[in-house]
Enzyme design. Structure first.
Site, PDB file in Angstrom:
ATOM      1  N   GLU A  60       0.581  -1.185   0.027  1.00 29.81           N
ATOM      2  CA  GLU A  60      -0.334  -0.259  -0.050  1.00 29.81           C
ATOM      3  C   GLU A  60       0.835   1.141   0.262  1.00 29.81           C
ATOM      4  OE1 GLU A  60      -1.739  -3.149   0.762  1.00 29.81           O
ATOM      5  OE2 GLU A  60      -0.626  -3.342   1.703  1.00 29.81           O
ATOM      6  N   HIS A 129     -10.891  -5.611   7.444  1.00 26.06           N
ATOM      7  CA  HIS A 129     -11.302  -5.500   6.285  1.00 26.06           C
ATOM      8  C   HIS A 129     -12.447  -4.556   6.062  1.00 26.06           C
ATOM      9  CE1 HIS A 129      -9.320  -8.856   5.223  1.00 26.06           C
ATOM     10  NE2 HIS A 129      -9.429  -9.063   4.402  1.00 26.06           N
TER      11      HIS A 129
END
Length: 325
Positions: A60, A129
């Protein structure tokens, strides 16, 4: 005009902007041939080519670092962070670099980056998540934070975000991806990034929310109408910066307000809304501000999330308590 799911409306928005502007690039983990974990980029690589829509390593910090560099050199990147809970790996690039560049250069340097990322509960996903981290993003000066509550707004807001010269974090609630359909115009259109919208007119109490909780709030408002309670529902749409004028207008109209967010209460977006109302509309209130949110604990494992998440029952109780104060 077709009735689309929110995920299809998001795909259409990226398709329109990739075709309109050859400086738009879409990239992230598995967004190419696979079309993303939720298929939000399905078919875009085949249509626009591997140079415009491409996969990245599972890093990321690298994805957002690449977006920063591309924006510096004239591109209009649309990176995807696969789940918002993974944003911590990239947050130095966002808060320490991307959001500050226009300020650092007195507006000479633009940062036209739109970070797309799914978030939100109710889908029984694994740990990290489903976290709702919009409060963290909203506390970052220079960063716009946009959260659509349905397909029509999703397409128009995403097109506006991609065309913006400011960095935008575009948050897509996972439970909204395929749980509803709305009529969505063909072709490109925009929805302003700085305007909330009254989704239901009312006179007795104001419910202010965004994202999936906006849909839950509408269900409650429609149910309570049969009981003689006429609730107004305001969709923030953009949680940073807030549309303060719209918030104050609905509060002054009804005199009662219920604030609803899915995220944990501490540090959440609705704390800023409550602060605004307390400072600028307190004399218009006929009852204390009610706040519906999740407990201040880490997001639970999936078998407990239904008990943890705010729901329509919680909203209904808060509205009735406020109206009957």
């Amino acid at each position: 005009m077709a009735k689309l799911t929110m995920v299809k409306a998001i795909t259409d928005a990226m398709d329109e902007e990739l075709a309109r502007d050859d400086k738009v690039l879409v990239f992230g983990e598995d967004v190419g041939k696979n079309g993303g974990v939720f298929r939000a980029t399905d078919g875009l690589q085949e249509k626009h080519g591997e140079d415009r829509v491409f996969d990245t390593p599972l890093a990321e910090s690298g994805i957002i670092g690449l977006a920063n560099g591309l924006a510096f050199t004239g591109w209009r990147p649309v990176p995807e962070i696969q789940f918002m809970g993974f944003i911590f790996e990239a947050f130095d690039q966002i808060a320490g670099q991307m959001s500050r560049e226009s300020f650092r250069t007195a507006g000479k340097l633009k940062m036209p980056v739109t970070i797309r990322t799914p978030f939100g509960g109710g889908v029984h996903s694994p740990e990290l998540h489903s976290d709702s981290l919009e409060g963290l993003a909203a506390q970052t000066p220079g960063l716009k934070v946009v959260i659509p509550s349905g397909p029509y707004d999703a397409k128009g807001l995403l097109i506006s975000a991609i065309r913006s010269d400011d960095p935008v974090m575009f948050l897509e609630h996972m439970k909204l991806y395929r749980s509803m359909r709305e009529e969505v115009p063909d072709g490109a259109y925009t929805v302003p990034l700085d305007k909330a919208e009254v989704k239901r007119e009312g006179t007795d109490v104001s419910i202010i929310s965004y994202g999936y909780m906006l849909q839950e709030s509408l269900k409650v408002a429609n149910k309570l109408a049969a009981e003689g309670i006429n609730a107004e529902v305001l969709d923030l749409r953009t949680v940073a910066p807030l549309d303060e004028e719209a918030i104050l207008a609905t509060v002054k109209k009804t005199g009662k307000v219920v604030l609803v967010q899915e995220a944990q209460r501490s540090g959440g977006v609705m704390n800023q809304v409550a602060s605004l109302i307390s400072q600028d509309a307190i004399l218009s209130l006929d009852a204390p501000i009610k706040f519906v949110g999740a407990p201040d604990t880490p997001y639970p494992f999936s078998d407990a999330e239904d008990q943890w998440l705010p729901n329509a029952e919680d909203i209904e109780k808060a509205v009735k308590d406020t109206v009957n104060f």
